[in-house]
Design a protein around this motif. Sequence first.
Motif, short mmCIF file in Angstrom:
data_model
loop_
_atom_site.label_atom_id
_atom_site.label_comp_id
_atom_site.label_asym_id
_atom_site.label_seq_id
_atom_site.Cartn_x
_atom_site.Cartn_y
_atom_site.Cartn_z
N GLN A 245 42.39 41.86 46.46
CA GLN A 245 42.93 41.93 45.30
C GLN A 245 43.60 43.12 45.07
O GLN A 245 44.45 43.36 44.36
N ARG A 246 42.94 44.48 45.20
CA ARG A 246 43.36 45.75 45.10
C ARG A 246 44.80 46.03 45.92
O ARG A 246 45.30 46.54 45.51
N ALA A 247 44.81 45.23 46.91
CA ALA A 247 45.99 45.19 47.61
C ALA A 247 47.13 44.59 47.09
O ALA A 247 48.37 44.37 47.54
N GLY A 248 46.83 43.88 45.96
CA GLY A 248 47.93 43.05 45.26
C GLY A 248 48.03 41.54 45.82
O GLY A 248 49.10 41.09 45.74
N MET A 249 47.30 41.18 46.70
CA MET A 249 47.18 39.95 47.23
C MET A 249 46.61 38.69 46.41
O MET A 249 45.64 38.84 45.97
N GLN A 250 47.03 37.63 46.58
CA GLN A 250 46.22 36.31 46.14
C GLN A 250 44.83 36.18 47.28
O GLN A 250 45.16 36.51 48.51
N VAL A 251 43.88 35.61 46.67
CA VAL A 251 42.81 35.63 47.60
C VAL A 251 42.18 34.28 47.40
O VAL A 251 42.00 33.68 46.46
N VAL A 252 41.81 33.70 48.45
CA VAL A 252 40.94 32.45 48.60
C VAL A 252 39.63 32.81 49.11
O VAL A 252 39.54 33.60 50.18
N ALA A 253 38.73 32.73 48.13
CA ALA A 253 37.23 33.06 48.53
C ALA A 253 36.67 31.90 49.36
O ALA A 253 36.52 30.79 48.73
N ILE A 254 36.13 32.37 50.46
CA ILE A 254 35.59 31.36 51.32
C ILE A 254 34.13 31.38 51.21
O ILE A 254 33.52 32.39 51.24
N PRO A 255 33.43 30.33 50.92
CA PRO A 255 32.05 30.29 50.57
C PRO A 255 31.16 30.62 52.09
O PRO A 255 31.67 29.97 52.85
N SER A 256 30.33 31.59 52.08
CA SER A 256 29.77 31.83 53.41
C SER A 256 28.66 30.81 53.81
O SER A 256 28.05 30.43 52.98
N PRO A 257 28.78 30.59 54.98
CA PRO A 257 27.88 29.52 55.70
C PRO A 257 26.40 29.98 55.30
O PRO A 257 25.42 29.20 55.13
N LEU A 258 25.96 31.29 55.43
CA LEU A 258 24.87 31.83 54.94
C LEU A 258 24.56 31.74 53.44
O LEU A 258 23.15 31.02 53.36
#
Length: 189
Positions: A171-184
């Motif tokens: 986000q700080r880099a100015g990118m769109q982000v898809v949050a991937i749920p951690s398997p853990l």
Amino acid sequence: MIFDCDGTLVDSMPAHFEAWCEALSIYGAGGVFKEDVFIAMGGRPTRDIVVDLNSEYDLKLNPEAVALAKREAFLKRMGSVCLIREVADFARSLQGKVPMAIATGGSRHVIEKTLKAVGISDWFDEVVTAEDVAEGKPAPDVFLRAAKLMGVDPARCLALEDAPAGILAAQRAGMQVVAIPSPLASLDA
């Protein structure tokens, strides 16, 4: 397209947690790194985490020594890592269609071995590690460097990331982000 590796593209977090526990035990700090803290610190460079542990628990661990022990402990567990199928299938579908990179808080040695172990070392145009930048996640450095190496404006990049520090970095880099749920994390659900 920029992918984090551990916990996003590759299910390696259980092996990383076990490696942390082993490395900290070697240096007399076994039990200080709880799994919830490990998950919260995901994506950050090992040395930075050791510095935080020293501060939090009034320890005097050598960040370099612990990082080396953790790396060796993880490499012994390399056989247990595997692709996160849905993310890997998505990456495979984009091969040759868009520039792709890895942006990781890990070391080059470990990430290259991880990508090779799961058979995807040739999928990415660039691999940027914590060793390639001045500041690791949550600073945006790895994502900005990956975008620059691919020749893509950061605002036109999509980052896939599982860890809070990595999401913030993208986000700080100015990118769109898809949050991937951690398997853990899903094991607790």
